[in-house]
Motif scaffolding. Sequence first.
Motif, PDB file in Angstrom:
ATOM      1  N   SER A 189       0.833  -1.205   0.000  1.00 17.49           N
ATOM      2  CA  SER A 189       0.000   0.000   0.000  1.00 17.49           C
ATOM      3  C   SER A 189       0.866   1.252   0.000  1.00 17.49           C
ATOM      4  O   SER A 189       2.041   1.218   0.376  1.00 17.49           O
ATOM      5  CB  SER A 189      -0.919   0.008   1.228  1.00 17.49           C
ATOM      6  OG  SER A 189      -0.165   0.026   2.431  1.00 17.49           O
ATOM      7  N   VAL A 190       0.259   2.363  -0.392  1.00 20.25           N
ATOM      8  CA  VAL A 190       0.915   3.667  -0.365  1.00 20.25           C
ATOM      9  C   VAL A 190      -0.162   4.721  -0.158  1.00 20.25           C
ATOM     10  O   VAL A 190      -1.304   4.560  -0.607  1.00 20.25           O
ATOM     11  CB  VAL A 190       1.700   3.919  -1.682  1.00 20.25           C
ATOM     12  CG1 VAL A 190       0.769   3.976  -2.876  1.00 20.25           C
ATOM     13  CG2 VAL A 190       2.538   5.191  -1.587  1.00 20.25           C
ATOM     14  N   GLY A 191       0.186   5.798   0.561  1.00 21.20           N
ATOM     15  CA  GLY A 191      -0.798   6.843   0.773  1.00 21.20           C
ATOM     16  C   GLY A 191      -0.305   7.911   1.716  1.00 21.20           C
ATOM     17  O   GLY A 191       0.794   7.829   2.272  1.00 21.20           O
TER      18      GLY A 191
ATOM     19  N   LEU B  72       4.122  11.227   2.911  1.00 19.96           N
ATOM     20  CA  LEU B  72       3.660   9.939   2.388  1.00 19.96           C
ATOM     21  C   LEU B  72       4.194   8.778   3.213  1.00 19.96           C
ATOM     22  O   LEU B  72       5.240   8.870   3.845  1.00 19.96           O
ATOM     23  CB  LEU B  72       4.087   9.761   0.936  1.00 19.96           C
ATOM     24  CG  LEU B  72       3.534  10.763  -0.079  1.00 19.96           C
ATOM     25  CD1 LEU B  72       4.141  10.527  -1.445  1.00 19.96           C
ATOM     26  CD2 LEU B  72       2.010  10.643  -0.150  1.00 19.96           C
TER      27      LEU B  72
ATOM     28  N   TRP C   3       4.212   4.118   3.214  1.00 24.13           N
ATOM     29  CA  TRP C   3       3.956   2.877   2.481  1.00 24.13           C
ATOM     30  C   TRP C   3       3.771   1.748   3.486  1.00 24.13           C
ATOM     31  O   TRP C   3       4.179   1.861   4.655  1.00 24.13           O
ATOM     32  CB  TRP C   3       5.087   2.542   1.502  1.00 24.13           C
ATOM     33  CG  TRP C   3       6.433   2.336   2.162  1.00 24.13           C
ATOM     34  CD1 TRP C   3       7.381   3.258   2.405  1.00 24.13           C
ATOM     35  CD2 TRP C   3       6.954   1.092   2.678  1.00 24.13           C
ATOM     36  NE1 TRP C   3       8.465   2.710   3.042  1.00 24.13           N
ATOM     37  CE2 TRP C   3       8.235   1.376   3.216  1.00 24.13           C
ATOM     38  CE3 TRP C   3       6.473  -0.212   2.735  1.00 24.13           C
ATOM     39  CZ2 TRP C   3       9.027   0.394   3.809  1.00 24.13           C
ATOM     40  CZ3 TRP C   3       7.260  -1.201   3.322  1.00 24.13           C
ATOM     41  CH2 TRP C   3       8.518  -0.901   3.841  1.00 24.13           C
TER      42      TRP C   3
ATOM     43  N   ILE D 200       3.870  -0.378   8.505  1.00 23.81           N
ATOM     44  CA  ILE D 200       3.860   0.849   7.714  1.00 23.81           C
ATOM     45  C   ILE D 200       5.051   1.702   8.117  1.00 23.81           C
ATOM     46  O   ILE D 200       5.514   1.658   9.262  1.00 23.81           O
ATOM     47  CB  ILE D 200       2.547   1.643   7.862  1.00 23.81           C
ATOM     48  CG1 ILE D 200       2.350   2.142   9.291  1.00 23.81           C
ATOM     49  CG2 ILE D 200       1.352   0.844   7.395  1.00 23.81           C
ATOM     50  CD1 ILE D 200       1.168   3.088   9.426  1.00 23.81           C
TER      51      ILE D 200
ATOM     52  N   THR E 150      -8.673   3.641   5.267  1.00 22.20           N
ATOM     53  CA  THR E 150      -8.199   4.660   6.197  1.00 22.20           C
ATOM     54  C   THR E 150      -8.062   4.019   7.562  1.00 22.20           C
ATOM     55  O   THR E 150      -8.940   3.273   7.998  1.00 22.20           O
ATOM     56  CB  THR E 150      -9.145   5.880   6.243  1.00 22.20           C
ATOM     57  OG1 THR E 150      -8.549   6.887   7.069  1.00 22.20           O
ATOM     58  CG2 THR E 150     -10.506   5.528   6.790  1.00 22.20           C
TER      59      THR E 150
ATOM     60  N   TYR F 248      -3.333   6.967   8.491  1.00 21.97           N
ATOM     61  CA  TYR F 248      -2.736   6.466   7.250  1.00 21.97           C
ATOM     62  C   TYR F 248      -3.880   6.086   6.324  1.00 21.97           C
ATOM     63  O   TYR F 248      -4.618   5.124   6.572  1.00 21.97           O
ATOM     64  CB  TYR F 248      -1.853   5.262   7.547  1.00 21.97           C
ATOM     65  CG  TYR F 248      -1.227   4.616   6.331  1.00 21.97           C
ATOM     66  CD1 TYR F 248      -0.497   5.354   5.409  1.00 21.97           C
ATOM     67  CD2 TYR F 248      -1.347   3.239   6.111  1.00 21.97           C
ATOM     68  CE1 TYR F 248       0.088   4.761   4.307  1.00 21.97           C
ATOM     69  CE2 TYR F 248      -0.749   2.628   5.014  1.00 21.97           C
ATOM     70  CZ  TYR F 248      -0.040   3.391   4.113  1.00 21.97           C
ATOM     71  OH  TYR F 248       0.546   2.792   3.016  1.00 21.97           O
ATOM     72  N   SER F 249      -4.084   6.865   5.265  1.00 20.78           N
ATOM     73  CA  SER F 249      -5.094   6.582   4.250  1.00 20.78           C
ATOM     74  C   SER F 249      -4.371   6.086   3.010  1.00 20.78           C
ATOM     75  O   SER F 249      -3.479   6.767   2.502  1.00 20.78           O
ATOM     76  CB  SER F 249      -5.921   7.824   3.933  1.00 20.78           C
ATOM     77  OG  SER F 249      -6.625   8.249   5.080  1.00 20.78           O
ATOM     78  N   SER F 250      -4.759   4.926   2.522  1.00 22.18           N
ATOM     79  CA  SER F 250      -3.915   4.275   1.516  1.00 22.18           C
ATOM     80  C   SER F 250      -4.741   3.615   0.421  1.00 22.18           C
ATOM     81  O   SER F 250      -5.937   3.349   0.568  1.00 22.18           O
ATOM     82  CB  SER F 250      -3.038   3.216   2.189  1.00 22.18           C
ATOM     83  OG  SER F 250      -3.850   2.209   2.781  1.00 22.18           O
TER      84      SER F 250
ATOM     85  N   SER G   3      -4.111   0.098  -1.986  1.00 25.44           N
ATOM     86  CA  SER G   3      -3.259  -1.093  -1.951  1.00 25.44           C
ATOM     87  C   SER G   3      -3.553  -2.011  -3.130  1.00 25.44           C
ATOM     88  O   SER G   3      -4.674  -2.054  -3.646  1.00 25.44           O
ATOM     89  CB  SER G   3      -3.455  -1.862  -0.637  1.00 25.44           C
ATOM     90  OG  SER G   3      -4.780  -2.367  -0.544  1.00 25.44           O
TER      91      SER G   3
END
Length: 557
Positions: free
Chosen positions: A66-68, A93, A95, A114, A280, A320-322, A324
């Motif tokens: 994931s990333v966000g 950011l 990950w 994360i 999220t 952390y909103s991501s 994936s």
Amino acid sequence: MAGLAAMLSQGLVAQENNSGMYRGGGYDFADTSLIPSKRMSQHRDFLNNQYDFPAKPRNQWEIGLSVGPLFVSGDVRSKNVFTANDENRLNTLGWGLHVRKAWGYVISTRLQFIHGSASGFNYQGSEGYWGHSQNPWYKANYWNQDVYYNYKTTVSDLSFQLMAALNNLKFHRARNKMSLYALAGIGGMLYNTKVDLKDASGNNYNFSTITNPGSETNIYDNRRDINKALRAMFDGDYETPAERHNNRKWVGDNTLRPTATAGLGLQFRLGRRLSLGVETRWIYTNDDLIDGQMWQERPATSNGSIVASAMTRDFDNVNYSSISLNVHLGGKSVDPLWWMNPLDYGYNEMKRPRGASASKCDNDADGDGISDCFDRCPNTPGGVSVDSHGCPFDTDGDGVADYKDKQLITPTECQPVDADGVGKCPDPECCTKQGGGPVGCSTIPSGAISFSAGSAKLSSGAMGQLNSLASAMRANPNCKAVIIGNGSGSKIEQQRSWDRVNSVINYMVDKQGIDRERFIFQYGNSGDANSVDYRAAASGEEGPSNTPPPFPNLRRD
């Protein structure tokens, strides 16, 4: 990430469309290869109508990347990639990497790591640092003037989460294309926070150049101009460690905190082995220095003197909103169970009920494995192999079933045949003059091969017997051997009988190089259910070298 998802999903969807699932929208309940050995006993009882519930199938693992955006909800406003200055866009950011496994249709667990950075600054000037000797703004001699708090924190978080699928109970469709879930868990977090209070020359920033609208003006109306000026002023170096709690565990330059976490997410199914997720997640830290600031504005007393301020009321939390990309791994497994509808089997059972009160489509009066409503030969004797229509096999198509055909292979020109399946053509002259079987076939040995209960695997002793049989057949190339599997008491015994005959013939063909057409395949005999007999074929004795398995869903290689 989106491009990779598109490429993978094209092939994976094609694979799913050819998966052979025909009993229920999720998977074939009769496919025993999907059932772990520890639950196979329950599933055998289910398939034999001795237990009402199928065993839970083996399901795939999920691995996701994931990333966000990562931001801190605290005393200093966090920025994002659009509102941060150029030097700090990547400092907003994070990950993540996770492994997830379903333990039921609703509950699954996930281990997630994360890592990332959050950063930000306030557009309101502050003097709350005054009088606090450990605060870096106070130590840098920013006395009696407004400063603009800023921070960058680097976070590493490892958590174990309990997840609940919220929408895979479907009453009006077979399965999901989107999975909604909630999560909660515990973990630990390391964070390291720094502030930017020196310019590129190592001097304190001159905040007097930032226009202060004064107490009579709403500073919110000037926030864009102030933010723009601060973005231009800060060099993004974050050279100074922020204030730290001295009653927390330190790990080098990091502070270690136990955490609780909660969140919501959506997954979109792209194929049998691929999904895209949006999530999220909040991390609760019980800590007030993740953004480097924990002091209120300093108050003035009734006589006008200034005193040091108190701590702020609330703790800092991390969000952390991501997005994936998730891959499902595992052979001989169904999809992760949060994609499966647990009502699938129940609805199919209601539509096609079994039991004493069921229609004839749910009965099998002759026990041949074919439902009565599809059985074209409803009175097949027990132990006789049948085709998909419930009729005994008729290899030569002469109208006489193999189990009572005394001439299994009757040429078409010799038909029609009599009641025993014998054609009208006379025996060839060579056969009428020959008194017995082929010359030398008396040297083909006879015997029985023993198998372990429930197994079709050849033992070393069995291989030794078959090696001797192979030597005799090579020495007598005109002779055939009959391989006879025993066991006719149940569907499992009949299938195991077939499995063992198949195992013997495959060994002779693959390992000893004997032509398959020199064997006659028979199974379902009434002898010892854990043995296979072999002998030389009699003169004129014919039969198929291979037959379809009677109950493929019970097959064991």
